[in-house]
Motif scaffolding. Structure first.
Motif, mmCIF file in Angstrom:
data_model
loop_
_atom_site.group_PDB
_atom_site.id
_atom_site.type_symbol
_atom_site.label_atom_id
_atom_site.label_comp_id
_atom_site.label_asym_id
_atom_site.label_seq_id
_atom_site.Cartn_x
_atom_site.Cartn_y
_atom_site.Cartn_z
ATOM 1 N N PHE A 109 34.011 56.495 42.994
ATOM 2 C CA PHE A 109 34.050 57.380 41.823
ATOM 3 C C PHE A 109 34.898 56.808 40.699
ATOM 4 O O PHE A 109 34.515 56.870 39.527
ATOM 5 C CB PHE A 109 34.577 58.767 42.212
ATOM 6 C CG PHE A 109 34.655 59.721 41.042
ATOM 7 C CD1 PHE A 109 33.541 60.428 40.640
ATOM 8 C CD2 PHE A 109 35.839 59.884 40.326
ATOM 9 C CE1 PHE A 109 33.596 61.297 39.554
ATOM 10 C CE2 PHE A 109 35.906 60.739 39.241
ATOM 11 C CZ PHE A 109 34.782 61.449 38.857
ATOM 12 N N ARG A 110 36.051 56.246 41.039
ATOM 13 C CA ARG A 110 36.948 55.760 39.983
ATOM 14 C C ARG A 110 36.314 54.633 39.177
ATOM 15 O O ARG A 110 36.413 54.600 37.943
ATOM 16 C CB ARG A 110 38.278 55.298 40.582
ATOM 17 C CG ARG A 110 39.152 56.431 41.077
ATOM 18 C CD ARG A 110 40.529 55.929 41.449
ATOM 19 N NE ARG A 110 40.474 54.892 42.469
ATOM 20 C CZ ARG A 110 41.520 54.152 42.825
ATOM 21 N NH1 ARG A 110 42.682 54.311 42.224
ATOM 22 N NH2 ARG A 110 41.409 53.253 43.784
ATOM 23 N N SER A 111 35.661 53.704 39.850
ATOM 24 C CA SER A 111 35.023 52.602 39.121
ATOM 25 C C SER A 111 33.855 53.117 38.288
ATOM 26 O O SER A 111 33.631 52.659 37.161
ATOM 27 C CB SER A 111 34.548 51.520 40.091
ATOM 28 O OG SER A 111 33.614 52.046 41.023
ATOM 29 N N LEU A 112 33.114 54.084 38.823
ATOM 30 C CA LEU A 112 32.014 54.682 38.067
ATOM 31 C C LEU A 112 32.541 55.389 36.824
ATOM 32 O O LEU A 112 31.988 55.238 35.725
ATOM 33 C CB LEU A 112 31.254 55.675 38.952
ATOM 34 C CG LEU A 112 30.073 56.401 38.298
ATOM 35 C CD1 LEU A 112 28.962 55.422 37.962
ATOM 36 C CD2 LEU A 112 29.551 57.508 39.223
ATOM 37 N N TYR A 113 33.634 56.141 36.987
ATOM 38 C CA TYR A 113 34.212 56.873 35.862
ATOM 39 C C TYR A 113 34.724 55.910 34.790
ATOM 40 O O TYR A 113 34.594 56.171 33.590
ATOM 41 C CB TYR A 113 35.357 57.766 36.354
ATOM 42 C CG TYR A 113 35.963 58.624 35.267
ATOM 43 C CD1 TYR A 113 35.401 59.847 34.934
ATOM 44 C CD2 TYR A 113 37.089 58.205 34.565
ATOM 45 C CE1 TYR A 113 35.940 60.634 33.929
ATOM 46 C CE2 TYR A 113 37.641 58.983 33.565
ATOM 47 C CZ TYR A 113 37.061 60.200 33.249
ATOM 48 O OH TYR A 113 37.603 60.965 32.243
ATOM 49 N N ALA A 114 35.299 54.791 35.225
ATOM 50 C CA ALA A 114 35.862 53.825 34.279
ATOM 51 C C ALA A 114 34.778 53.082 33.500
ATOM 52 O O ALA A 114 34.991 52.688 32.346
ATOM 53 C CB ALA A 114 36.745 52.827 35.022
ATOM 54 N N GLN A 115 33.603 52.908 34.103
ATOM 55 C CA GLN A 115 32.571 52.072 33.493
ATOM 56 C C GLN A 115 31.454 52.855 32.812
ATOM 57 O O GLN A 115 30.760 52.321 31.950
ATOM 58 C CB GLN A 115 31.950 51.165 34.565
ATOM 59 C CG GLN A 115 32.939 50.181 35.177
ATOM 60 C CD GLN A 115 32.348 49.437 36.358
ATOM 61 O OE1 GLN A 115 31.133 49.395 36.527
ATOM 62 N NE2 GLN A 115 33.208 48.854 37.187
ATOM 63 N N ARG A 116 31.277 54.115 33.194
ATOM 64 C CA ARG A 116 30.135 54.878 32.699
ATOM 65 C C ARG A 116 30.584 56.166 32.020
ATOM 66 O O ARG A 116 31.640 56.715 32.331
ATOM 67 C CB ARG A 116 29.192 55.240 33.861
ATOM 68 C CG ARG A 116 28.671 54.039 34.639
ATOM 69 C CD ARG A 116 27.614 53.276 33.872
ATOM 70 N NE ARG A 116 27.109 52.144 34.648
ATOM 71 C CZ ARG A 116 26.131 51.350 34.237
ATOM 72 N NH1 ARG A 116 25.546 51.576 33.071
ATOM 73 N NH2 ARG A 116 25.735 50.337 34.981
#
Length: 340
Positions: free
Chosen positions: A139-146
């Motif tokens: 989730f964190r990487s998704l939130y940071a990139q999208r």
């Protein structure tokens, strides 16, 4: 230094509201739509930027998620032009932001006191109603990139949960709190490749298979274990009763009271009678607890706040009134059956 005062002027649901805060525990009650979550989010945003050195207006946008990320939509709705202000106080230090309902971007806001505010960082954590640990992997990487439509409090709570433990031995108070939580959960929390597990005698049980109430206790265990909740930190918890069996609320309140005694300032928003009564029955001399009752004025419909340090003096108290009404109905039904 704890948060000592909140002040709102034409912000979201508030016309004008001033609240003096306890350095210990602050419990917010009131009907839906009276702004309990709104005021906690504003205070949390101020605490968070003291450490991240971020922009206050940007943080408010990411925490509240107004449509189109338009800052001016956080101004209380009314005809014509209007300007709002939010103030968060720590003793003599004050962080203030103001902007109009025509403000589009964070740059259009006026922020005062930011330099002094950030000179003394505050460790803070916001536990939202919805549990996130079961959905944490990736989730964190998704939130940071999208660009995904999630309030930033959900990404923030995962950042806190993933923190490694502090170096050195755990002090006695924290050790006892962790032991109590482990007794309730019958295990302790571990993390493997971003996935959370409850480790018990049978092995590792993934959080996706764990009751949601237990996941919340697991989160509290992590925040104590990794040192996020220490003297001088601030905990915001929105509806801690959600998905928790009422018999577990007593032990949870005892843990929160102990955290308050160690110097953690706590903000709770609740609709639960058991939480209020457990606080009343378990508090000790010296515990700093303020109950803040938010309500709409009968004539103006403006949201106001009545603050007291005593459970019996909470007014208005929609929670107690609802339980009293149920009790009265039960008595009437019982008496009616006896008279048949």
């Amino acid at each position: 230094m704890t948060i000592t005062k909140l002040r709102f002027d034409k912000f979201t649901v508030f016309d004008k509201l001033d609240i003096d805060l306890s350095p210990g525990m602050n419990v917010f009650v009131g009907a839906n739509g009276t702004g309990k979550t709104h005021l906690m989010k504003a205070a949390y945003a101020a605490c968070d930027i003291s450490k991240t050195k971020g922009n206050f207006a940007e943080k408010l946008i990411r925490v509240y998620m107004p449509s189109g990320h338009i800052l001016g939509r956080l101004v209380k709705r009314q005809k014509g032009s209007a300007r709002c202000a939010v103030e968060v106080h720590r003793g003599s230090k004050k962080l203030r932001i103001s902007f109009s309902n025509h403000s589009k971007s964070p740059d259009s806001a006026t922020v005062n006191g930011a330099k002094e505010w950030m000179a003394e960082p505050i460790e803070s954590v916001y536990i939202p109603v919805k549990e996130m640990l079961a959905n944490a992997p990736g989730f964190r990487s998704l939130y940071a990139q999208r660009e995904i439509h999630f309030e930033e409090i959900y990404a923030d709570i995962l950042d806190r949960a993933y923190r490694p433990a502090l170096r050195g031995p755990i002090d006695g108070v924290r050790k006892n709190l962790l032991k109590n939580l482990q007794g309730i959960m019958e295990g302790k929390v571990t993390i493997q490749e971003e996935e959370f597990f409850l480790r018990d005698k049978q092995g590792n049980l993934e959080f996706t298979l764990l009751a949601e109430g237990m996941r919340k206790l697991g989160l509290l265990w992590l925040l104590i274990q990794n040192g996020t909740l220490l003297n001088g930190s601030v905990l915001f918890w929105d509806e801690p009763e959600a998905n928790l069996n009422p018999k577990l609320l007593g032990p949870v309140i005892e843990i929160l009271l102990e955290l308050q005694r160690t110097g953690v300032q706590i903000f709770l928003a609740t609709h639960d009678y058991v939480i209020l009564k457990e606080l009343d029955l378990r508090r000790k001399a010296g515990d700093n607890i303020s109950f803040h009752s938010l309500y709409r004025h009968d004539d103006t419909a403006e949201i106001r706040c009545h603050t007291t340090g005593e459970f019996l003096e909470i007014h208005p108290n929609a929670i107690a009134e609802a339980f009293t009404s149920l009790y009265d109905r039960e008595i009437k039904r019982s008496l009616g059956e006896m008279l048949k």
